[in-house]
Write an enzyme that holds these catalytic residues in place. Structure first.
Site, mmCIF file in Angstrom:
data_model
loop_
_atom_site.group_PDB
_atom_site.id
_atom_site.type_symbol
_atom_site.label_atom_id
_atom_site.label_comp_id
_atom_site.label_asym_id
_atom_site.label_seq_id
_atom_site.Cartn_x
_atom_site.Cartn_y
_atom_site.Cartn_z
ATOM 1 N N TYR A 1 -96.841 -2.004 -57.904
ATOM 2 C CA TYR A 1 -95.894 -1.594 -56.652
ATOM 3 C C TYR A 1 -96.542 -1.506 -55.580
ATOM 4 O O TYR A 1 -96.033 -0.991 -54.621
ATOM 5 C CB TYR A 1 -95.014 -0.489 -57.106
ATOM 6 C CG TYR A 1 -93.822 -0.630 -58.350
ATOM 7 C CD1 TYR A 1 -93.060 -1.712 -58.351
ATOM 8 C CD2 TYR A 1 -93.755 0.376 -59.116
ATOM 9 C CE1 TYR A 1 -91.950 -1.708 -59.117
ATOM 10 C CE2 TYR A 1 -92.809 0.229 -60.398
ATOM 11 C CZ TYR A 1 -92.073 -0.924 -60.095
ATOM 12 O OH TYR A 1 -90.964 -0.963 -61.302
ATOM 13 N N HIS B 1 -88.365 -3.836 -64.901
ATOM 14 C CA HIS B 1 -88.727 -4.663 -64.344
ATOM 15 C C HIS B 1 -88.599 -6.209 -64.704
ATOM 16 O O HIS B 1 -89.047 -6.418 -65.882
ATOM 17 C CB HIS B 1 -90.238 -4.335 -63.945
ATOM 18 C CG HIS B 1 -91.008 -5.271 -63.239
ATOM 19 N ND1 HIS B 1 -90.952 -5.283 -61.817
ATOM 20 C CD2 HIS B 1 -91.818 -6.314 -63.741
ATOM 21 C CE1 HIS B 1 -91.612 -6.245 -61.532
ATOM 22 N NE2 HIS B 1 -92.040 -6.833 -62.313
ATOM 23 N N ASN C 1 -83.512 2.069 -63.155
ATOM 24 C CA ASN C 1 -82.419 0.820 -63.277
ATOM 25 C C ASN C 1 -83.066 -0.060 -64.471
ATOM 26 O O ASN C 1 -82.858 -1.417 -64.584
ATOM 27 C CB ASN C 1 -82.745 -0.114 -62.051
ATOM 28 C CG ASN C 1 -84.224 -0.666 -61.623
ATOM 29 O OD1 ASN C 1 -85.069 -0.247 -62.307
ATOM 30 N ND2 ASN C 1 -84.038 -1.124 -60.461
ATOM 31 N N LYS D 1 -88.373 -0.062 -68.833
ATOM 32 C CA LYS D 1 -88.960 1.200 -68.257
ATOM 33 C C LYS D 1 -88.529 2.381 -68.858
ATOM 34 O O LYS D 1 -87.857 2.560 -69.877
ATOM 35 C CB LYS D 1 -88.226 1.264 -66.748
ATOM 36 C CG LYS D 1 -88.594 0.115 -65.551
ATOM 37 C CD LYS D 1 -87.944 0.446 -64.495
ATOM 38 C CE LYS D 1 -88.262 -0.842 -63.342
ATOM 39 N NZ LYS D 1 -87.659 -0.548 -62.068
ATOM 40 N N GLU E 1 -98.487 -10.829 -63.002
ATOM 41 C CA GLU E 1 -98.112 -9.809 -63.718
ATOM 42 C C GLU E 1 -98.368 -10.058 -65.231
ATOM 43 O O GLU E 1 -98.756 -9.083 -66.048
ATOM 44 C CB GLU E 1 -96.856 -9.613 -63.546
ATOM 45 C CG GLU E 1 -96.362 -9.170 -62.012
ATOM 46 C CD GLU E 1 -94.721 -8.987 -61.710
ATOM 47 O OE1 GLU E 1 -93.947 -9.210 -62.432
ATOM 48 O OE2 GLU E 1 -94.449 -8.338 -60.618
#
Ligand code: IDP
Ligand code: MG
Length: 153
Positions: free
Chosen positions: A49, A115, A112, A9, A126
């Site tokens: 998401y 993913h 965080n 990320k 995905e």
């Protein structure tokens, strides 16, 4: 062998943790079979998401995920989806186990770092979302005989 989709990320890219985190996956024995830098947009984030679209934090999450390019990776290995989720740790960096990636490098729920696909079914969806056919490679790593027993390959 199973494949899973990883996104490093914007916080991972901005904090210069890409090499360190890639190193953890490589050291584990996971094989990198695809990798590229991309800038996410609203369209892909709405799909990616979709399970969070109604949450009050969704707009903030989308802005965070668009704040800089991310790195998309496909990793391959035995039970790769579960193995990677264990390496990554719980969603909140404050609650993730020490020793996990989030537990060691994140102190945030949103920022965080990573993913990782949560089920083999979602991994397939995905991987198709972020990689075209031909962008995921099929090759043998020279150390495979020392990473797996014969009946695990
Ligand atoms: P996961 O990334 O551990 O699978 P999900 O529940 O699928 O967790 O949430 C996707 C992402 O949305 C998280 O990684 C995190 O960046 C963000 N997120 C999840 N819950 C919250 C929250 O309560 N506040 C802010 N961001 C959140
Ligand atoms: Mg998730």
């Amino acid at each position: 062998m199973q494949k899973t989709l990883i996104l490093l990320k914007p916080d991972c890219v901005q904090r210069s943790l890409v090499g360190e985190i890639m190193n953890r996956f490589e050291r584990k024995g996971l094989k990198i079979v695809a990798m590229k830098m991309i800038h996410l947009d609203d369209e892909v984030l709405k799909d990616h998401y979709a399970h969070l679209a109604d949450k009050p934090f969704f707009p903030g999450l989308a802005n965070f995920m668009k704040a800089s390019p991310v790195i998309a990776l496909a990793l391959e290995g035995h039970s790769a989806v579960e193995v990677v989720r264990t390496l990554v740790g719980a969603t909140s960096g404050r609650k993730a186990d020490v020793g996990s990636i989030r537990g060691d490098y994140s102190i945030s729920v949103s920022a965080n770092l990573i993913h990782a696909s949560d089920t083999p079914e979602n991994a397939e969806i995905e991987l198709k979302r972020f990689f075209k056919e031909g962008e995921i490679f099929n090759y043998q790593r020279v150390d495979v005989d020392f990473i797996y027993a014969d009946d695990e390959k």
